[in-house]
Design a protein around this motif. Structure first.
Motif, short mmCIF file in Angstrom:
data_model
loop_
_atom_site.label_atom_id
_atom_site.label_comp_id
_atom_site.label_asym_id
_atom_site.label_seq_id
_atom_site.Cartn_x
_atom_site.Cartn_y
_atom_site.Cartn_z
N LYS A 20 10.34 69.00 -17.42
CA LYS A 20 9.30 69.93 -16.97
C LYS A 20 8.89 70.90 -18.09
CE LYS A 20 10.41 69.87 -12.01
NZ LYS A 20 10.68 70.72 -10.82
N CYS A 23 11.81 74.13 -18.15
CA CYS A 23 13.23 73.89 -17.90
C CYS A 23 13.52 72.43 -18.22
CB CYS A 23 13.59 74.20 -16.45
SG CYS A 23 12.72 73.17 -15.26
N CYS A 25 14.59 70.11 -16.15
CA CYS A 25 14.53 69.21 -15.00
C CYS A 25 13.66 68.00 -15.33
CB CYS A 25 13.89 69.90 -13.80
SG CYS A 25 14.97 71.06 -13.00
N ILE A 38 15.06 69.97 -9.28
CA ILE A 38 14.83 71.41 -9.37
C ILE A 38 16.06 72.11 -9.96
CG2 ILE A 38 13.23 71.42 -7.41
CD1 ILE A 38 15.47 72.69 -5.74
N CYS A 39 15.85 73.33 -10.45
CA CYS A 39 16.95 74.10 -11.03
C CYS A 39 16.63 75.58 -10.83
CB CYS A 39 17.09 73.76 -12.52
SG CYS A 39 15.80 74.48 -13.54
N CYS A 42 12.93 76.49 -12.37
CA CYS A 42 11.68 76.10 -11.69
C CYS A 42 11.67 76.45 -10.22
CB CYS A 42 11.35 74.63 -11.93
SG CYS A 42 12.63 73.47 -11.43
ZN LIG Z 1 13.93 73.09 -13.31
#
Ligand SMILES: [Zn+2]
Length: 491
Positions: A20, A23, A25, A38-39, A42
């Motif tokens: 992304k 990040c 991800c 996701i993390c 984000c």
């Molecule tokens: Zn992320």
């Protein structure tokens, strides 16, 4: 005096980077499990910091270079503040007054082929992050939020209002998609939302522009064209009736093929833009840009020129290959197989003739056999070597065009070697004149009436007899030879 439409486009394209925008991800538009990629970054957890994805920046610069833009020496990210449930941070990291690229153009290809193309100016291209997506289950009093898409790098391109019809809008968007794909910056699949086109459109009679209407959610090129043409007509009718155009956002109803009002424009949004404090400003030196330029792949327009010159193809065939990139790569592999066997002959002409034959078979027969399915080389059973051998057999008159159709169908279904197919079926062009004459004599004996008719001056009867000979030889006789012998025996 007719109304003049003024149309500008805003096009978003998701970049196909591995990760992304801010990040690490995975950037996977095909992920089916919601909220899987996701993390904390984000999904906007407190205390997290974004790190810009350099690959994404390079892809935007590449696109800008391909579209003749000026690449910024200094650029930065800004916060665009607004509230919406699919935007976890409450702001979107975007670019405001220092976009990566400014002031380019794209020449929309000539269509119909042969006419002159037209330059559409590009205002700017900037980089931002995509939002998450919302799902509204039928009948439920809640909505679901999926953040897989949140933070995916998104490129936004804005044109000057140079477009004047639905057709031009479609041609521009189609050529842009080709450029994205040729540069490998985005898969740009409109149905998947990887490329989204918004139209700004007004009409007026004088110099003063009319009231602008925005059309959103156009998910195919056809729809872009239809929606623009519909909207031009709708606005004309409103003005002719003495009414006023309302500034609003309209959507497209695919069933009724009409645009419809979604919402009237409220006060202009105040996004309270300010420079993103968590990301450093960017500076690009000449060498950095030069390196990106050197890594660029061939563009559609360059391919058009090359295919015309190198293979001597007509405009329609060139356009077909430019639009079907995978098939065009296969085409070039087949043609490169010729290098050897055309060496002995007068190379240039033989090569061009054979190249045209390949193009014709790929465009007509192979397309017919694919029956609407997209060409995927890994799934295509005919190897470039076998395809080249097949063309060689036609070129050297070893098989008739009728037999060729049967051979290519067989190759398409089985992946067999063309010479094996011809041998197994005994399909090679008849070269034995005595044998042919024997068959023709038999045909004349069996068909005494048409034979007499021909002698009495009925030309059509000869066609009939030739057809009988062709079927008796299962298409392996040379048609002109058949005519020649028939005429000789009936004279
Ligand atoms: Zn992320």
């Amino acid at each position: 005096m007719a109304y003049k439409p003024t149309i500008g486009l805003e096009i978003h394209a998701e970049l196909n980077t591995k990760s992304k925008m801010f990040c690490s991800c995975k950037n996977d538009p095909d992920e089916k499990k919601p909220n899987y990629n996701i993390c904390p970054v984000c999904s906007a957890q407190p205390g997290t910091l974004p790190v810009a994805n350099e690959e994404a920046i390079k892809k935007v610069v590449k696109t800008g270079l391909a579209l003749n833009c000026k690449i910024a020496e200094d650029s930065k990210f800004d916060r665009k503040n607004y509230f919406y449930p699919d935007l976890p941070k409450g702001y979107q990291i975007s670019q405001f007054d220092q976009p990566l690229c400014e002031g380019g153009y794209l020449e929309i290809p000539a269509s119909p082929v042969g006419e002159k193309g037209r330059k559409i100016r590009i205002t700017r291209i900037h980089l931002e992050e995509d939002t998450g997506s919302l799902l509204h289950p039928d009948g439920a009093d809640y909505s679901l939020v999926n953040l897989n898409r949140a933070g995916v790098p998104l490129m936004e391109l804005v044109t000057e209002p140079d477009i004047t019809s639905g057709r031009e809008a479609r041609l521009f968007a189609e050529e842009l998609q080709r450029i994205f794909r040729y540069l490998k910056v985005s898969s740009a699949d409109m149905e998947k939302g990887e490329m989204r086109v918004e139209v700004n459109i007004s009409i007026s009679k004088g110099k003063k522009l009319g009231t602008k209407v925005e059309i959103k959610n156009l998910n195919s090129f056809k729809v872009v064209e239809k929606a623009v043409d519909f909207e031009i007509k709708r606005q004309e009718e409103v003005l002719e009736a003495g009414e006023k155009i309302i500034q609003e956002t309209r959507g497209w109803n695919d069933k009724k093929e009409i645009t419809f009002s979604q919402r009237e424009k409220e006060e202009a949004h105040d996004y309270r833009y300010f420079p993103e404090p968590d990301l450093p400003p960017m500076h690009f030196d000449k060498d950095y840009i030069k390196e990106i330029k050197l890594s660029m792949l061939e563009l559609p327009e360059q391919k058009r020129e090359r295919f015309r010159k190198e293979y001597g193809l007509d405009d329609a065939s060139v356009e077909f290959f430019v639009a079907n990139k995978d098939l065009s790569e296969y085409y070039e592999k087949v043609v490169s197989e010729f290098e050897e066997w055309t060496v002995e002959e007068e190379k240039g002409e033989a090569h061009k003739k054979a190249s045209k034959l390949v193009a014709n078979y790929l465009i007509s027969d192979v397309q017919g056999l694919l029956a609407g399915k997209a060409f995927v080389e890994e799934e295509f059973k005919i190897t470039p070597e076998n395809f080249a051998e097949f063309i060689k057999m036609i070129y050297k008159n070893e098989i008739s065009s009728k037999v060729a159709k049967m051979v290519i169908t067989n190759m398409f279904n089985t992946g067999s070697d063309p010479s094996n197919i011809v041998e197994e079926n005994n399909w090679s062009q008849m070269s034995d004149d005595a044998e042919l004459e024997k068959i023709i004599k038999e045909v004349i004996e069996k068909n005494s009436k048409p034979a007499e008719d021909y002698k009495a001056g009925k030309q059509n009867a000869l066609q009939f007899l030739a057809g009988q000979v062709m079927s008796a030889t299962r298409g392996t006789a040379k048609p002109d030879k058949v005519h020649e012998v028939l005429k000789k025996l009936l004279s």
